[in-house]
Enzyme design. Sequence first.
Site, PDB file in Angstrom:
ATOM      1  N   ARG A   1       5.531  -4.689  -6.854  1.00  0.00           N
ATOM      2  CA  ARG A   1       6.404  -3.851  -6.011  1.00  0.00           C
ATOM      3  C   ARG A   1       7.758  -4.537  -5.985  1.00  0.00           C
ATOM      4  NH1 ARG A   1       5.312  -1.023  -0.261  1.00  0.00           N
ATOM      5  NH2 ARG A   1       4.287   0.358  -1.741  1.00  0.00           N
TER       6      ARG A   1
ATOM      7  N   HIS B   1       7.063   5.801  -7.654  1.00  0.00           N
ATOM      8  CA  HIS B   1       5.875   5.312  -6.931  1.00  0.00           C
ATOM      9  C   HIS B   1       4.641   6.025  -7.503  1.00  0.00           C
ATOM     10  CE1 HIS B   1       3.544   3.362  -4.011  1.00  0.00           C
ATOM     11  NE2 HIS B   1       3.978   3.899  -2.893  1.00  0.00           N
TER      12      HIS B   1
ATOM     13  N   GLN C   1       1.104   6.245  -5.741  1.00  0.00           N
ATOM     14  CA  GLN C   1       1.046   7.125  -4.571  1.00  0.00           C
ATOM     15  C   GLN C   1       0.823   8.573  -4.999  1.00  0.00           C
ATOM     16  OE1 GLN C   1       1.313   6.162  -1.126  1.00  0.00           O
ATOM     17  NE2 GLN C   1       0.413   8.209  -1.020  1.00  0.00           N
TER      18      GLN C   1
ATOM     19  N   ASP D   1       9.080  12.159   3.232  1.00  0.00           N
ATOM     20  CA  ASP D   1       9.038  10.688   3.202  1.00  0.00           C
ATOM     21  C   ASP D   1      10.113  10.190   4.164  1.00  0.00           C
ATOM     22  OD1 ASP D   1       8.616   8.050   2.438  1.00  0.00           O
ATOM     23  OD2 ASP D   1       9.457   8.260   0.424  1.00  0.00           O
TER      24      ASP D   1
ATOM     25  N   CYS E   1       3.506   9.842   2.317  1.00  0.00           N
ATOM     26  CA  CYS E   1       2.934   8.621   1.730  1.00  0.00           C
ATOM     27  C   CYS E   1       2.712   7.528   2.783  1.00  0.00           C
ATOM     28  CB  CYS E   1       3.822   8.114   0.603  1.00  0.00           C
ATOM     29  SG  CYS E   1       5.475   7.634   1.124  1.00  0.00           S
TER      30      CYS E   1
ATOM     31  N   ARG F   1      -5.632   6.023  -2.087  1.00  0.00           N
ATOM     32  CA  ARG F   1      -4.922   5.019  -2.876  1.00  0.00           C
ATOM     33  C   ARG F   1      -5.928   4.060  -3.509  1.00  0.00           C
ATOM     34  NH1 ARG F   1       0.370   3.499  -1.833  1.00  0.00           N
ATOM     35  NH2 ARG F   1       0.035   2.069  -3.582  1.00  0.00           N
TER      36      ARG F   1
HETATM   37  N1  NVA Z   1      10.298   5.890  -0.290  1.00  0.00           N
HETATM   38  C1  NVA Z   1       9.669   4.859   0.493  1.00  0.00           C
HETATM   39  C2  NVA Z   1       8.195   4.841   0.220  1.00  0.00           C
HETATM   40  C3  NVA Z   1       7.439   3.815   1.004  1.00  0.00           C
HETATM   41  C4  NVA Z   1       5.975   3.772   0.632  1.00  0.00           C
HETATM   42  C5  NVA Z   1      10.287   3.512   0.144  1.00  0.00           C
HETATM   43  O1  NVA Z   1      10.595   3.279  -1.034  1.00  0.00           O
HETATM   44  O2  NVA Z   1      10.496   2.709   1.055  1.00  0.00           O
HETATM   45  N1   CP Z   2       2.587   4.402   0.863  1.00  0.00           N
HETATM   46  C1   CP Z   2       2.727   3.093   0.628  1.00  0.00           C
HETATM   47  O1   CP Z   2       2.978   2.658  -0.490  1.00  0.00           O
HETATM   48  O2   CP Z   2       2.549   2.305   1.727  1.00  0.00           O
HETATM   49  P1   CP Z   2       2.869   0.744   1.866  1.00  0.00           P
HETATM   50  O3   CP Z   2       4.374   0.609   1.831  1.00  0.00           O
HETATM   51  O4   CP Z   2       2.296   0.367   3.199  1.00  0.00           O
HETATM   52  O5   CP Z   2       2.236   0.005   0.728  1.00  0.00           O
END
Ligand code: NVA
Ligand code: CP
Length: 320
Positions: free
Chosen positions: A109, A136, A139, A235, A275, A303
């Site tokens: 990540r 992502h 997800q 989101d 998500c 997930r």
């Molecule tokens: N769009 C959000 C998704 C979090 C799971 C982010 O990138 O923070």
């Molecule tokens: N939806 C998702 O990826 O959640 P986290 O940021 O908690 O991993």
Amino acid sequence: MKPGNSLMRHYLQFKDLRAEEYAYLFDRASIIKRRFKNYEKYQPLADRTLAMIFEKASTRTRVSFEAGMYQMGGSVVHLTTGDSQLGRAEPIEDSARVISRMVDVVMIRTFEQTKIERFAAHSRVPVINGLTNEYHPCQILADLFTFIEQRGMDRRGAIDMDCLKGRVVAWVGDGNNMANTWLQAAEILGFTVHVSTPSGYEIDAKVAGIQDTRCYKVFKDPKEACRGADLVTTDVWTSMGYEAENEARRAAFANWCVDAEMMAQAKPDALFMHCLPAHRGEEVSADVIDGPQSVVWDEAENRMHVQKALMEYLLLGRIG
Ligand code: NVA
Ligand code: CP
């Protein structure tokens, strides 16, 4: 595996797999989930190790990958920028060379997609995108599996991929990593995304990485985007890494809250997805996310099941 091994596959974007591979993965996820629910031991990844690298916070991604890997008999190494040399400017290429000599699969990540691409280019083992600024994919894998469970699965767990064909998914909010990934999925699996974002936060088809722009339609009014939709999804207004824009975003997104009135534009049996993490009263009202059309808790749980299927596929290929 050596870098460049043609048999090795990475999962850096949704479009890294083909429609028929998704059909296979959803089928496997359904089997793996059923075994988990029945407390049946299934450990095809005994002695395999997953390295998880987090440069941003996480709850679901960490727990789902970590629990999933242990349940499949493997083990996990957890690294963050703060507690590894990644935060002290060791080149990403060197980190990839080293880490991938000791583990069997890596989940990352991070911020820019180019970072995970550079890691993958120097990795001896499969690399999975656990979220970047642009995409992502894990997800959306879970979201599609959740949709299929609701609309295209019989009582024995057999999957009907056609349940996705011709569907309308309404995306209400930021033209972000989730939105981009929905577009890739629409192009591959044959549905349409109705996108409504405030101006200045639009989708960029190039960044989204799609060829055929007919897989999405843009609407100024979020209610119009939701009209007749099979699924409404949103989101956070401010994704990780964009916190400095928080105040400006709050003002710009004020009319992009999925509330009961917006859901009422969609089909009566439309699903709601997010998500997570969610901010009730911002991008979604409490009555929608906690209401009967919401499948967010299944989405989160799934997930783990889809990622188990994904790791099994990347490490062992097709089973049976
Ligand atoms: N769009 C959000 C998704 C979090 C799971 C982010 O990138 O923070
Ligand atoms: N939806 C998702 O990826 O959640 P986290 O940021 O908690 O991993």
